[in-house]
Scaffold this motif. Structure first.
Motif, PDB file in Angstrom:
ATOM      1  N   UNK A  80       0.840  -1.196   0.000  1.00  0.00           N
ATOM      2  CA  UNK A  80       0.000   0.000   0.000  1.00  0.00           C
ATOM      3  C   UNK A  80       0.879   1.251   0.000  1.00  0.00           C
ATOM      4  N   UNK A  81       1.529   1.564  -1.120  1.00  0.00           N
ATOM      5  CA  UNK A  81       2.498   2.661  -1.129  1.00  0.00           C
ATOM      6  C   UNK A  81       1.887   4.040  -1.361  1.00  0.00           C
ATOM      7  N   UNK A  82       0.590   4.126  -1.616  1.00  0.00           N
ATOM      8  CA  UNK A  82      -0.027   5.387  -2.022  1.00  0.00           C
ATOM      9  C   UNK A  82       0.263   6.567  -1.125  1.00  0.00           C
ATOM     10  N   UNK A  83       0.003   6.419   0.150  1.00  0.00           N
ATOM     11  CA  UNK A  83       0.186   7.541   1.080  1.00  0.00           C
ATOM     12  C   UNK A  83       1.661   7.936   1.205  1.00  0.00           C
ATOM     13  N   UNK A  84       2.527   6.930   1.285  1.00  0.00           N
ATOM     14  CA  UNK A  84       3.959   7.216   1.417  1.00  0.00           C
ATOM     15  C   UNK A  84       4.490   7.913   0.166  1.00  0.00           C
ATOM     16  N   UNK A  85       3.988   7.547  -0.991  1.00  0.00           N
ATOM     17  CA  UNK A  85       4.408   8.217  -2.225  1.00  0.00           C
ATOM     18  C   UNK A  85       3.903   9.659  -2.268  1.00  0.00           C
ATOM     19  N   UNK A  86       2.649   9.867  -1.842  1.00  0.00           N
ATOM     20  CA  UNK A  86       2.087  11.229  -1.829  1.00  0.00           C
ATOM     21  C   UNK A  86       2.838  12.146  -0.876  1.00  0.00           C
ATOM     22  N   UNK A  87       3.246  11.607   0.255  1.00  0.00           N
ATOM     23  CA  UNK A  87       3.950  12.417   1.254  1.00  0.00           C
ATOM     24  C   UNK A  87       5.443  12.520   0.966  1.00  0.00           C
ATOM     25  N   UNK A  88       5.907  11.843  -0.046  1.00  0.00           N
ATOM     26  CA  UNK A  88       7.324  11.894  -0.396  1.00  0.00           C
ATOM     27  C   UNK A  88       8.204  11.079   0.525  1.00  0.00           C
ATOM     28  N   UNK A  89       7.605  10.126   1.252  1.00  0.00           N
ATOM     29  CA  UNK A  89       8.377   9.305   2.167  1.00  0.00           C
ATOM     30  C   UNK A  89       8.956   8.061   1.496  1.00  0.00           C
ATOM     31  N   UNK A  90       8.586   7.860   0.240  1.00  0.00           N
ATOM     32  CA  UNK A  90       9.064   6.699  -0.494  1.00  0.00           C
ATOM     33  C   UNK A  90       9.335   7.111  -1.925  1.00  0.00           C
ATOM     34  N   UNK A  91      10.437   6.710  -2.440  1.00  0.00           N
ATOM     35  CA  UNK A  91      10.824   7.031  -3.806  1.00  0.00           C
ATOM     36  C   UNK A  91      10.117   6.085  -4.783  1.00  0.00           C
ATOM     37  N   UNK A  92       9.511   6.622  -5.846  1.00  0.00           N
ATOM     38  CA  UNK A  92       8.888   5.738  -6.839  1.00  0.00           C
ATOM     39  C   UNK A  92       9.894   4.805  -7.509  1.00  0.00           C
ATOM     40  N   UNK A  93      11.113   5.281  -7.695  1.00  0.00           N
ATOM     41  CA  UNK A  93      12.140   4.434  -8.299  1.00  0.00           C
ATOM     42  C   UNK A  93      12.497   3.264  -7.387  1.00  0.00           C
ATOM     43  N   UNK A  94      12.543   3.542  -6.102  1.00  0.00           N
ATOM     44  CA  UNK A  94      12.850   2.489  -5.137  1.00  0.00           C
ATOM     45  C   UNK A  94      11.721   1.461  -5.089  1.00  0.00           C
ATOM     46  N   UNK A  95      10.494   1.931  -5.212  1.00  0.00           N
ATOM     47  CA  UNK A  95       9.352   1.023  -5.223  1.00  0.00           C
ATOM     48  C   UNK A  95       9.376   0.140  -6.471  1.00  0.00           C
ATOM     49  N   UNK A  96       9.724   0.717  -7.619  1.00  0.00           N
ATOM     50  CA  UNK A  96       9.813  -0.065  -8.855  1.00  0.00           C
ATOM     51  C   UNK A  96      10.957  -1.074  -8.790  1.00  0.00           C
TER      52      UNK A  96
END
Length: 133
Positions: A80-96
Motif C-alpha cells: 500500500x504505497x499510495x500515502x507514502x508516495x504522496x507524502x514523499x516518504x518513499x521514492x517511486x524508483x525504489x518502489x519499482x
C-alpha cells in the motif's frame, strides 16, 4: 436452519481449525522471510523512507520479534504505497526496484492472513449466534 451443535465434533473442529490454519500460513510466510537471507534484501531495498529508517534504528534488528514487525511494516509499505508516495516518504524508483518475488510474497501473506482472520471471525460469530438460539 440446521443446528450446529448437532454436527459431529470433527466437523466443528475443522470449521474452527481451517481458518486458523490459513491465517497461520500467512504468518509463517512473513516469518520465513524474516529468517531467510531475503530479510537483508528487503531491508536494503527500502532506504529512502525516513519512517522505515527510523523503525530500523528504533526497533533494531537484533531480536526476532522486531525483525518480524519490521518485515510486516515494509510489506505494508510495499503493498500500500499510495500515502507514502504522496507524502514523499518513499521514492517511486525504489518502489519499482523492489524485488517482484518479495512483493508477491508479502501480498500472498497479507491475503492469507486476512482471509484466515475473517474466516475465523465469521465462524466465531456463527457459533455465538447459534448458542443464543
Amino acid at each position: 436452519m440446521t443446528d450446529i451443535h448437532a454436527w459431529p465434533a470433527m466437523v466443528k473442529l475443522l470449521l474452527i481449525a481451517v481458518p486458523c490454519f490459513i491465517c497461520m500460513v500467512g504468518v509463517a510466510i512473513n516469518v520465513y522471510t524474516t529468517l531467510s537471507r531475503d530479510y537483508h534484501v528487503v531491508c536494503d531495498s527500502i532506504t529512502t523512507s525516513p519512517y522505515m529508517e527510523m523503525l530500523k534504528v528504533t526497533w533494531g534488528t537484533s531480536t526476532f520479534k522486531w525483525r518480524v514487525l519490521l518485515m510486516c511494516a515494509i510489506g505494508g509499505l510495499v503493498i500500500f504505497p499510495g500515502r507514502a508516495l504522496r507524502l514523499g516518504q518513499l521514492s517511486p524508483d525504489e518502489l519499482k526496484a523492489f524485488p517482484p518475488n518479495l512483493r508477491l510474497r508479502f501480498l500472498v501473506a497479507l491475503w492469507l492472513t486476512a482471509v484466515g482472520f475473517i474466516g475465523a471471525a465469521a465462524v466465531t460469530l456463527v457459533l455465538e449466534l447459534s448458542k443464543s438460539n
